[in-house]
Design a protein around this motif. Structure first.
Motif, PDB file in Angstrom:
ATOM      1  N   GLN A 106     -10.130  -0.182   0.256  1.00 16.03           N
ATOM      2  CA  GLN A 106     -10.896   0.131   1.241  1.00 16.03           C
ATOM      3  C   GLN A 106     -11.058   1.715   1.584  1.00 16.03           C
ATOM      4  N   ASN A 107     -12.166   2.146   2.168  1.00 10.84           N
ATOM      5  CA  ASN A 107     -12.366   3.469   2.366  1.00 10.84           C
ATOM      6  C   ASN A 107     -12.218   3.886   3.825  1.00 10.84           C
ATOM      7  N   THR A 108     -11.760   2.820   4.675  1.00 15.49           N
ATOM      8  CA  THR A 108     -11.388   3.151   6.136  1.00 15.49           C
ATOM      9  C   THR A 108     -10.007   3.047   6.268  1.00 15.49           C
ATOM     10  N   LYS A 109      -9.665   3.789   7.405  1.00 13.20           N
ATOM     11  CA  LYS A 109      -8.375   3.741   7.487  1.00 13.20           C
ATOM     12  C   LYS A 109      -7.746   2.344   8.153  1.00 13.20           C
ATOM     13  N   PRO A 110      -6.703   1.766   7.354  1.00 12.87           N
ATOM     14  CA  PRO A 110      -6.373   0.365   7.570  1.00 12.87           C
ATOM     15  C   PRO A 110      -5.704   0.574   9.029  1.00 12.87           C
ATOM     16  N   THR A 111      -5.991  -0.772   9.667  1.00 15.17           N
ATOM     17  CA  THR A 111      -5.393  -0.996  11.012  1.00 15.17           C
ATOM     18  C   THR A 111      -4.067  -1.975  11.034  1.00 15.17           C
ATOM     19  N   THR A 112      -3.905  -2.546   9.839  1.00 16.65           N
ATOM     20  CA  THR A 112      -2.806  -3.414   9.789  1.00 16.65           C
ATOM     21  C   THR A 112      -2.086  -2.865   8.872  1.00 16.65           C
ATOM     22  N   GLY A 113      -0.696  -3.399   8.848  1.00 22.37           N
ATOM     23  CA  GLY A 113       0.232  -3.140   7.512  1.00 22.37           C
ATOM     24  C   GLY A 113       1.159  -1.592   7.857  1.00 22.37           C
ATOM     25  N   GLU A 114       1.372  -1.086   6.847  1.00 16.27           N
ATOM     26  CA  GLU A 114       2.269   0.242   7.050  1.00 16.27           C
ATOM     27  C   GLU A 114       1.785   1.128   5.961  1.00 16.27           C
ATOM     28  N   PHE A 115       2.055   2.283   6.209  1.00 14.20           N
ATOM     29  CA  PHE A 115       1.784   3.500   5.120  1.00 14.20           C
ATOM     30  C   PHE A 115       2.923   3.662   4.195  1.00 14.20           C
ATOM     31  N   CYS A 116       2.708   4.143   2.896  1.00 13.38           N
ATOM     32  CA  CYS A 116       3.876   4.286   2.025  1.00 13.38           C
ATOM     33  C   CYS A 116       4.497   5.395   2.573  1.00 13.38           C
ATOM     34  N   ASN A 117       5.820   5.578   2.506  1.00 11.27           N
ATOM     35  CA  ASN A 117       6.571   6.844   2.874  1.00 11.27           C
ATOM     36  C   ASN A 117       6.368   8.046   1.820  1.00 11.27           C
ATOM     37  N   GLU A 118       6.106   7.648   0.603  1.00 11.17           N
ATOM     38  CA  GLU A 118       6.080   8.675  -0.449  1.00 11.17           C
ATOM     39  C   GLU A 118       4.689   9.419  -0.094  1.00 11.17           C
ATOM     40  N   CYS A 119       3.471   8.604   0.140  1.00  5.83           N
ATOM     41  CA  CYS A 119       2.200   9.265   0.316  1.00  5.83           C
ATOM     42  C   CYS A 119       2.427   9.859   1.444  1.00  5.83           C
ATOM     43  N   GLN A 120       3.125   9.651   2.679  1.00  9.72           N
ATOM     44  CA  GLN A 120       3.171  10.409   3.836  1.00  9.72           C
ATOM     45  C   GLN A 120       3.764  11.651   3.595  1.00  9.72           C
ATOM     46  N   ALA A 121       5.058  11.599   2.711  1.00  9.60           N
ATOM     47  CA  ALA A 121       5.474  12.849   2.758  1.00  9.60           C
ATOM     48  C   ALA A 121       4.732  13.778   1.821  1.00  9.60           C
ATOM     49  N   LYS A 122       4.065  13.301   0.942  1.00 12.04           N
ATOM     50  CA  LYS A 122       3.294  14.277  -0.172  1.00 12.04           C
ATOM     51  C   LYS A 122       2.331  14.658   0.677  1.00 12.04           C
ATOM     52  N   GLN A 123       1.532  13.949   1.476  1.00 10.21           N
ATOM     53  CA  GLN A 123       0.368  14.453   2.525  1.00 10.21           C
ATOM     54  C   GLN A 123       1.037  15.814   3.369  1.00 10.21           C
ATOM     55  N   LYS A 124       2.381  15.388   3.981  1.00 11.58           N
ATOM     56  CA  LYS A 124       2.909  16.407   4.903  1.00 11.58           C
ATOM     57  C   LYS A 124       3.183  17.684   3.936  1.00 11.58           C
ATOM     58  N   ALA A 125       3.714  17.457   2.734  1.00 12.00           N
ATOM     59  CA  ALA A 125       3.818  18.556   1.936  1.00 12.00           C
ATOM     60  C   ALA A 125       2.670  19.317   1.557  1.00 12.00           C
TER      61      ALA A 125
END
Length: 52
Positions: free
Chosen positions: A29-48
């Motif tokens: 999907q192209n809209t931010k999900p409102t259920t579930g969780e976000f991948c830790n690796e994706c979050q770390a890559k985004q932060k970096a």
């Protein structure tokens, strides 16, 4: 931004360079999900600043 998760899984991925980026058997999907969780690796890559 594109979000993907594997069928039967509640973890969403949004960095295409994530080692767990789903390439088959996924929901997208192209809209931010409102259920579930976000991948830790994706979050770390985004932060970096390394999310593509």
């Amino acid at each position: 931004m594109t979000y993907r998760k594997r069928e039967g899984n509640d973890t969403w991925h949004f960095c295409k360079n994530c080692s767990n980026w789903p390439t088959s058997g996924y929901k997208e999907q192209n809209t931010k999900p409102t259920t579930g969780e976000f991948c830790n690796e994706c979050q770390a890559k985004q932060k970096a600043g390394n999310c593509s």
